[in-house]
Write a protein that holds these residues in place. Structure first.
Motif, mmCIF file in Angstrom:
data_model
loop_
_atom_site.group_PDB
_atom_site.id
_atom_site.type_symbol
_atom_site.label_atom_id
_atom_site.label_comp_id
_atom_site.label_asym_id
_atom_site.label_seq_id
_atom_site.Cartn_x
_atom_site.Cartn_y
_atom_site.Cartn_z
ATOM 1 N N TYR A 101 0.841 -1.190 0.000
ATOM 2 C CA TYR A 101 0.000 0.000 0.000
ATOM 3 C C TYR A 101 0.883 1.248 0.000
ATOM 4 O O TYR A 101 1.517 1.559 1.005
ATOM 5 N N PRO A 102 0.922 1.973 -1.099
ATOM 6 C CA PRO A 102 1.753 3.182 -1.161
ATOM 7 C C PRO A 102 1.358 4.227 -0.115
ATOM 8 O O PRO A 102 2.174 5.066 0.258
ATOM 9 N N CYS A 103 0.113 4.187 0.353
ATOM 10 C CA CYS A 103 -0.347 5.177 1.332
ATOM 11 C C CYS A 103 0.212 4.921 2.731
ATOM 12 O O CYS A 103 0.142 5.793 3.596
ATOM 13 N N VAL A 104 0.794 3.749 2.985
ATOM 14 C CA VAL A 104 1.314 3.421 4.308
ATOM 15 C C VAL A 104 2.704 4.034 4.475
ATOM 16 O O VAL A 104 3.637 3.689 3.765
ATOM 17 N N LEU A 105 2.804 4.959 5.427
ATOM 18 C CA LEU A 105 4.086 5.608 5.708
ATOM 19 C C LEU A 105 4.971 4.760 6.611
ATOM 20 O O LEU A 105 6.191 4.813 6.511
ATOM 21 N N ASN A 106 4.327 4.004 7.516
ATOM 22 C CA ASN A 106 5.103 3.228 8.470
ATOM 23 C C ASN A 106 4.214 2.199 9.146
ATOM 24 O O ASN A 106 2.999 2.360 9.187
ATOM 25 N N TYR A 107 4.837 1.167 9.668
ATOM 26 C CA TYR A 107 4.171 0.129 10.449
ATOM 27 C C TYR A 107 4.782 0.200 11.841
ATOM 28 O O TYR A 107 5.983 -0.018 11.998
ATOM 29 N N ILE A 108 3.973 0.541 12.815
ATOM 30 C CA ILE A 108 4.453 0.718 14.181
ATOM 31 C C ILE A 108 3.773 -0.311 15.070
ATOM 32 O O ILE A 108 2.549 -0.455 15.034
ATOM 33 N N GLU A 109 4.565 -1.014 15.865
ATOM 34 C CA GLU A 109 3.992 -1.966 16.807
ATOM 35 C C GLU A 109 3.535 -1.223 18.054
ATOM 36 O O GLU A 109 4.223 -0.334 18.546
ATOM 37 N N LYS A 110 2.336 -1.590 18.531
ATOM 38 C CA LYS A 110 1.785 -0.962 19.734
ATOM 39 C C LYS A 110 2.684 -1.283 20.916
ATOM 40 O O LYS A 110 3.290 -2.341 20.962
ATOM 41 N N PRO A 111 2.721 -0.383 21.848
ATOM 42 C CA PRO A 111 2.003 0.888 21.884
ATOM 43 C C PRO A 111 2.791 1.985 21.191
ATOM 44 O O PRO A 111 4.015 1.950 21.132
ATOM 45 N N LEU A 112 2.071 2.952 20.679
ATOM 46 C CA LEU A 112 2.691 4.144 20.129
ATOM 47 C C LEU A 112 3.293 4.899 21.300
ATOM 48 O O LEU A 112 2.699 4.985 22.368
ATOM 49 N N ASP A 113 4.486 5.414 21.124
ATOM 50 C CA ASP A 113 5.084 6.241 22.172
ATOM 51 C C ASP A 113 5.752 7.448 21.529
ATOM 52 O O ASP A 113 5.841 7.547 20.305
ATOM 53 N N LYS A 114 6.188 8.368 22.356
ATOM 54 C CA LYS A 114 6.755 9.620 21.853
ATOM 55 C C LYS A 114 7.987 9.382 20.995
ATOM 56 O O LYS A 114 8.182 10.047 19.982
ATOM 57 N N GLU A 115 8.814 8.434 21.383
ATOM 58 C CA GLU A 115 10.031 8.147 20.630
ATOM 59 C C GLU A 115 9.705 7.624 19.228
ATOM 60 O O GLU A 115 10.274 8.065 18.233
ATOM 61 N N LYS A 116 8.760 6.679 19.141
ATOM 62 C CA LYS A 116 8.359 6.141 17.835
ATOM 63 C C LYS A 116 7.746 7.237 16.970
ATOM 64 O O LYS A 116 7.990 7.302 15.770
ATOM 65 N N LEU A 117 6.953 8.081 17.602
ATOM 66 C CA LEU A 117 6.305 9.162 16.867
ATOM 67 C C LEU A 117 7.340 10.150 16.329
ATOM 68 O O LEU A 117 7.267 10.578 15.180
ATOM 69 N N GLN A 118 8.314 10.485 17.138
ATOM 70 C CA GLN A 118 9.353 11.416 16.704
ATOM 71 C C GLN A 118 10.165 10.828 15.550
ATOM 72 O O GLN A 118 10.460 11.516 14.574
ATOM 73 N N THR A 119 10.524 9.553 15.639
ATOM 74 C CA THR A 119 11.263 8.887 14.571
ATOM 75 C C THR A 119 10.459 8.927 13.277
ATOM 76 O O THR A 119 10.985 9.212 12.202
ATOM 77 N N MET A 120 9.160 8.663 13.380
ATOM 78 C CA MET A 120 8.297 8.671 12.209
ATOM 79 C C MET A 120 8.201 10.071 11.613
ATOM 80 O O MET A 120 8.259 10.253 10.404
ATOM 81 N N LYS A 121 8.104 11.104 12.460
ATOM 82 C CA LYS A 121 8.005 12.483 11.981
ATOM 83 C C LYS A 121 9.245 12.891 11.192
ATOM 84 O O LYS A 121 9.172 13.731 10.303
#
Length: 131
Positions: A101-121
């Motif tokens: 799926y080209p629309c998928v930017l990333n696959y993150i395993e739960k739970p989402l946390d600030k560190e994962k979010l920052q890396t994704m940003k």
């Protein structure tokens, strides 16, 4: 065009945690949350043209994350969207399927946390979507 952040997950606790993290990280002032993929799809279909950043769970009743993405990509939505899969699934086949799926930017395993979010940003895919 403004970007609206949607959280789609059937777990109330996860929705609450994701909302708090997105707000705390100044990622979204007011993310919209849906406990059903069908509700989110209906919402998107009734809104004027917008860009959506969607935090999507895969395993949900009624309509799962894969079915939601199929409906989005097959529909006539005049909206731009990007998806971050946030799932408890550690199944390699789910990770591989997300690459279809080209629309998928990333696959993150739960739970989402600030560190994962920052890396994704900081990822190139995210920057391209928000540009």
């Amino acid at each position: 065009m403004e970007i609206e952040t949607l959280i789609i997950d059937d777990d109330d606790i996860i929705v609450f945690i994701h909302e708090r993290i997105l707000i705390d990280c100044k990622f979204s002032v007011v993310p919209k949350s849906f406990h059903s993929a069908k509700q989110a799809l209906n919402y998107m279909q009734t809104q004027p043209a917008k860009r959506y950043l969607i935090f999507l769970d895969i395993n949900m009743p009624e309509m799962n994350g894969w079915e939601f993405m199929e409906a989005l990509t097959a529909g006539d939505l005049d909206k731009q969207f990007a998806v971050l899969l946030v799932s408890s699934s550690v199944n390699v086949s789910d990770h591989e399927k997300s690459k279809n799926y080209p629309c998928v930017l990333n696959y993150i395993e739960k739970p989402l946390d600030k560190e994962k979010l920052q890396t994704m940003k900081e990822s190139e895919a995210f920057k391209n979507f928000c540009a």
